[in-house]
Write a protein that holds these residues in place. Structure first.
Motif, short mmCIF file in Angstrom:
data_model
loop_
_atom_site.label_atom_id
_atom_site.label_comp_id
_atom_site.label_asym_id
_atom_site.label_seq_id
_atom_site.Cartn_x
_atom_site.Cartn_y
_atom_site.Cartn_z
N GLN A 29 19.50 94.97 -43.61
CA GLN A 29 18.81 93.99 -44.44
C GLN A 29 19.42 92.60 -44.29
O GLN A 29 18.70 91.60 -44.26
N LEU A 30 20.74 92.55 -44.21
CA LEU A 30 21.42 91.26 -44.02
C LEU A 30 21.01 90.63 -42.70
O LEU A 30 20.74 89.42 -42.63
N ILE B 203 25.64 85.96 -51.08
CA ILE B 203 25.72 87.33 -51.58
C ILE B 203 26.68 87.37 -52.76
O ILE B 203 27.75 86.77 -52.71
N PHE C 49 22.28 98.31 -45.74
CA PHE C 49 22.63 96.99 -46.28
C PHE C 49 22.83 95.99 -45.14
O PHE C 49 22.32 94.87 -45.18
N PHE D 143 21.32 88.82 -52.29
CA PHE D 143 21.81 90.20 -52.19
C PHE D 143 22.97 90.40 -53.15
O PHE D 143 23.68 89.46 -53.48
#
Length: 96
Positions: free
Chosen positions: A35-36, A48, A32, A21
């Motif tokens: 998604q994490l 990340i 976001f 990411f």
């Protein structure tokens, strides 16, 4: 909360993985974070990259992300951060 020995073990695992990411100009928003969470459930540990245009330093980003989704901050060096959260369905990483 993980111990320093466990944190060292997770850092050793994170050495070989590549960032999946990038935290960019949109910052830390709900999509976001979602998604994490999905990636953490599948992989348990992720790296990340924090881009300069995000407005966050690596330490600020790791603190906000961990507070938002309840994960553990493993490492924040330069513009890379590593976070860990044990999988609820299929844990693969066994901490010492």
């Amino acid at each position: 909360m993980i111990s320093s020995k466990q944190r060292a073990y997770l850092r050793s695992l994170a050495n070989t993985i590549t960032p999946i990411f990038q935290l960019g100009k949109n910052g830390i928003e709900e999509a976001f974070l979602r998604q994490l969470e999905e990636a953490l459930e599948a992989r348990e540990i992720i790296k990340i990259t924090v881009l300069e245009n995000s407005g966050y330093t690596a330490k600020e980003a790791i603190n906000e992300i961990c507070e938002s989704i309840g994960c553990e901050g493993v490492q924040a060096i330069g513009n890379k951060i590593v976070i860990y959260k044990a999988s609820q369905k299929n844990p693969r990483i066994v901490l010492p």
